[in-house]
Design an enzyme around this catalytic site. Structure first.
Site, short mmCIF file in Angstrom:
data_model
loop_
_atom_site.label_atom_id
_atom_site.label_comp_id
_atom_site.label_asym_id
_atom_site.label_seq_id
_atom_site.Cartn_x
_atom_site.Cartn_y
_atom_site.Cartn_z
N ASP A 119 1.15 -0.67 0.45
CA ASP A 119 0.17 -0.18 -0.06
C ASP A 119 0.69 0.88 -0.03
O ASP A 119 0.77 2.05 1.50
CB ASP A 119 -0.85 -0.35 1.02
CG ASP A 119 -1.70 1.79 1.26
OD1 ASP A 119 -2.05 1.78 0.59
OD2 ASP A 119 -2.45 1.69 2.40
N HIS A 162 4.49 5.02 4.16
CA HIS A 162 3.84 5.70 3.23
C HIS A 162 2.56 6.69 3.27
O HIS A 162 1.44 6.85 2.26
CB HIS A 162 3.20 4.61 2.25
CG HIS A 162 2.77 3.24 2.89
ND1 HIS A 162 2.62 2.51 2.88
CD2 HIS A 162 1.39 3.76 2.88
CE1 HIS A 162 1.41 1.91 3.79
NE2 HIS A 162 0.58 2.57 3.85
#
Length: 908
Positions: free
Chosen positions: A372, A577
């Site tokens: 992800d 992230h």
């Protein structure tokens, strides 16, 4: 038992089976209504609130007050500790007994000073098993502690999941009771559920679907919910169906338990520590009951957190890792953003991660695990190879908004030709639930049918944690080899990739970046985080260089290894992230900026910026010249002209102006902090030209010429800029301050230049790549906003223009207009994102020849790594000396640091 045959009416039979297991309809007489038997209340509940997250031994010393189910507590981000006393009735002997706990927070059960079970209603975990089969020898009375975080699985968004958190939300416990759990009913419900889903997913024209339909109908006929003696007959019908096998050619799904936990997102870093504990202790309990279970776990930082906060749990994790059940994967410190960290930062991600996994689990990771993140740099394959990793797993490119990526299993080739075997789980999820739909989609969506006959299926609640459940395992166990569905086996990443490698001769190769056609607003959102990242990367670089030079001069110098190690880990953590991209709540931003400040406070270096330039004021405009460049700056700060003196070449396109600030509307479809949509380009508002303070001369000449001015963006926002031209400097700098108080606006600066090229070049980690400047195809169009690091260049034969910056990452170069993205104004998940004062510098550099020949790369480094003045101590050696030499200007000596141990052969 004889009964009349039934008409083959798919709808009525299907709905009959659905209602038989419904948790809404006919629960007074259907099977679902028999899942729980007798109940009794707990003896007492008391509670105590804590604003901070505290250890268990502190929690038991709190003052506890009586609590009634349904009472509210809070607010958000506090912790409520419950002391629960209970007694199991003697009459429940021989039965499975659960504590049923339903609340709208995330909870963890403690027993004997150890965490033993996570309880999160959103993660389908509402029961703690007190006894599998109650015996007289077992304790019937006990006291438990339950630690409840005042936040949900996905934080506390006000109105929607990604909205800014509601700080005043109240929480409650809806159920706290002892129940008898009917395991036989659960087994039958799972049989029915899988059969019903097979009917739905295989469709009306499928023979196997009708077999499932008639099997489910027969089971309803023979099953009497109030009579457990009827259950075996119904179960035998299901077993007969599930035992009908596949042929040898059937696709194999490699099921792996997984629990993606964002290290920070809609909750702060500190809460992630507890999310890890809640999730992983539950996984350990499942492994104790299911010896075949396999669970994959990435992110060394999270394991390090658990090692420090929950040493007993970490020891259990290590034990199950030795058994091959708990499998560390990934090889990085965190699951970092795949675009924005520098090359050295990415190397450190793998270095820190791999060293941790080797030390704590005895092995280096062979798979890079990044399911992800918002795109993947073309430099990653080379960095992976250098870290001993040849395999890569992700699935995020299934989120592409425009184009469908053409592969699921392929070789990914990086800038230098390095290749890694790459797998995108075709089910397009890293949090499957073990359902029939997951298995059908894994085969249906597989774009490499015929090339690869093996795929991964990652199951378990993710993003906010949670992980697998017993129900997911039971579902997968039912259909290990059932005709009509792919084969399913509990597996490991190593087994999956080994089988893919064995059949890789027909796999295709994808060369270059894996560009995500979504979330391209993250190159700009939360500018302060991006500034902090770039500055800290530069500071750590410089202190390592200075320390290495000091060590060369004096072998008694104490290299600050421990401090640097800790500071790098802080920086790497902020490259997670959802942090460096800015897609996080305000609390995370505050934490991140505090960590950056911690780096800056330790790395205290004074520096000297050399000064230069010549200047002349003419009719309201300013003429600036330094022998290389001549610039005409209008009273509103725009460049009317930028001229290369020696080559008689004008840079700015006819009739246009450079350094033109432009405002766009910026309202995405949903993912506010994440996305900027292509239609924002149609909302280009009038250029920012309203002058608040006309152009003024700051430096008249000599070594530096500079002017300053202030423009009004809106009633609330302004731009103040100093334009600097230093003597003999090949670029002109724009030192900028913006007071920014907008809502859903996007600020950019444009430079229309006299260059035509079908491609522009952008710096990435340790290299550069080309992207189109046209929009011929949908793949080109999807790159309307792209990322780069310190520079981007647009060149034709013999001439080009480079755009440099010291902390920005978003670019758009369309035809001959070079655009740098400066600021966004998103409102979710941080309602105050980017509001306030910003400082940054960018530069424009025209050049002869290629950007390599012109030294653009070195100039971009100079802008980001200014000269630093280091005072000599009295009596120190002042002799001129050189520590390093480079044979060609094409080589950048990027990083200099002390190496403590030789690289492992396993990294070769």
């Amino acid at each position: 038992m004889y009964h009349q045959p039934v008409l083959k009416n798919r709808r009525t039979l299907l709905e009959r089976a659905e209602k038989f297991i419904s948790d809404t309809y006919f629960t007074d007489c259907n099977l679902r209504g028999r899942l729980y038997g007798d109940t009794c209340p707990v003896e007492s509940i008391s509670y105590s609130m804590s604003q901070k997250r505290i250890p268990f031994l502190e929690a038991v010393k709190l003052n506890y007050e009586p609590y009634e189910v349904g009472d509210t507590f809070g607010p958000t981000w506090w912790t409520c500790w419950f002391k629960v006393s209970l007694r199991i009735p003697d009459s429940w002997r021989g039965k499975q007994v659960h504590l049923r706990w339903e609340s709208d927070g995330e909870a963890m059960v403690w027993m004997g000073q150890q965490p033993v079970q996570g309880l999160t209603k959103e993660g389908e975990k509402i029961c703690y098993i007190l006894s599998e089969c109650l015996k007289d020898s077992e304790p019937h009375s006990m006291t438990l502690y339950i630690e409840l975080a005042c936040n949900g699985l996905f934080g506390a968004g006000q109105g929607s999941m990604i909205a800014a958190p509601d700080p005043d939300r109240k929480y409650s416990v809806q159920k706290a009771e002892l129940v008898v759990f009917n395991q036989e009913v659960r087994e039958l419900l799972t049989d029915f559920e899988m059969l019903v889903d097979i009917v739905k997913l295989l469709g009306e024209g499928n023979q196997r679907g009708y077999q499932a339909l008639f099997t489910a109908n027969e089971m309803v006929n023979v099953c009497e919910p109030t009579n457990p003696s009827s259950f075996p007959a119904a179960r035998s019908l299901a077993l007969r169906f599930f035992s009908q096998r596949n042929g040898d050619s059937q696709h194999t799904v490699h099921a792996m338990g997984h629990c993606h936990i964002d290290s920070a997102w809609l909750w702060p870093y500190e809460e992630t520590i507890r999310k890890c504990a809640r999730s992983w202790v539950t996984v350990i309990r499942l492994m104790e009951k299911n010896s075949h279970m396999v669970f994959t776990c990435s992110q060394a930082q999270q394991l390090e957190w658990v090692r420090g906060w929950y040493p007993g749990l970490f020891s259990q994790i290590q034990d199950h890792a030795k058994k091959g059940q708990f499998i560390p994967v990934g090889g990085t410190w965190v699951e970092m953003d795949g675009n924005l960290p520098s090359g050295e930062s990415m190397v450190r991600q793998f270095l820190e991660g791999q060293c941790f996994f080797k030390k704590e689990f005895g092995n280096y990771c062979r798979e890079f695990w990044l399911p992800d993140t918002f795109g993947y740099s073309a430099q990653l394959p080379q960095i992976m190879q250098g870290s001993g990793i040849t395999r890569f797993l992700t699935q995020k490119l299934s989120w592409n908004l425009v184009n469908t990526f053409p592969h699921n299993t392929f070789f990914w080739e990086g800038l230098d030709g390095s290749q890694v075997l790459t797998h995108f789980p075709p089910g397009n999820s890293y949090e499957m639930k073990g359902k029939v739909e997951d298995l059908v989609n894994t085969v249906k969506n597989n774009k490499d049918k015929g090339r690869a006959n093996h795929s991964a299926a990652l199951f378990g609640f993710g993003d906010g944690g949670g992980g697998p459940t017993q129900l997911m395992l039971d579902r997968l166990d039912r259909v290990q080899d059932t005709d009509g569905l792919p084969r399913v086996q509990m597996s490991s990443p190593d087994r999956l990739f080994s089988l893919l490698e064995a059949e890789s001769s027909l796999l295709c190769t994808w060369t270059g970046e894996l560009f995500l056609e979504l979330h391209n607003g993250t190159y700009t959102t939360q500018a302060q985080i991006k500034l902090g990242n770039r500055q800290c990367e530069a500071l750590l670089h410089d202190v390592e260089v200075a320390s290495s030079l000091a060590l060369c001069q004096d072998n008694t110098f104490q290299y600050p290894s421990t401090q640097l190690h800790n500071l790098w880990r802080l920086l790497l953590l902020n490259q997670f992230h959802d942090v460096i991209p800015g897609s996080c709540i305000e609390m995370v931003v505050e934490d991140a900026l505090q960590y950056y400040q911690g780096v800056c406070n330790v790395v205290v270096l004074s520096y000297y910026e050399s000064v230069c330039g010549l200047l002349l004021q003419v009719d309201g405009s300013v003429l600036m010249e330094n022998g290389i460049l001549r610039a005409v700056v209008n009273k509103d700060g725009c460049l009317a002209s930028l001229y290369m003196v020696k080559t008689n070449r004008e840079v700015i396109y006819d009739g246009w102006q450079g350094n033109q600030f432009v405002l766009f509307d910026d309202v995405p479809l949903y993912w506010d902090a994440w996305d900027t949509m292509d239609y924002h380009l149609q909302t280009r508002l009038k250029p920012v030209r309203e002058v608040v303070r006309p152009i003024q001369v700051l430096s008249l000449g000599g070594l530096r010429g500079s002017v300053t001015f202030t423009l009004q963006i809106s009633e609330k926002s302004t731009i103040t800029q100093e334009i600097i031209l230093d003597a003999m400097c090949p670029y002109i700098k724009f030192k900028t301050q913006v007071e920014w108080f907008e809502s859903h606006k996007f600020l950019k600066v444009e430079f229309p230049v006299r260059v035509r090229s079908p491609e522009a070049t952008y710096e990435i980690q340790f290299g550069h790549l080309q992207r189109p400047t046209h929009r011929n195809t949908s793949w080109d169009w999807a790159r309307f906003e792209v990322w780069g690091h310190k520079w981007a260049d647009l060149s034709e034969h013999g001439f080009g223009v480079s755009l440099l910056n010291d902390c920005k990452y978003g670019y758009s170069i369309h035809r001959n207009v070079m655009t740098l993205s400066l600021l966004r104004a998103t409102k979710a998940p941080d309602a105050n994102a980017d509001m306030g004062s910003h400082q940054f510098t960018y530069a424009i550099m025209p050049h002869k020849g290629t950007f390599q020949e012109a030294g653009v790369i070195q100039c971009a480094y100079n802008l980001n790594y200014p000269l630093r003045l280091i005072d000599h101590a009295p009596g120190s050696n002042t002799a001129v000396w050189s520590a390093f030499s480079v044979s060609t200007a094409a080589v950048i000596l990027e990083t200099i640091k002390q190496v403590h141990t030789p690289p492992s052969k396993e990294f070769a």
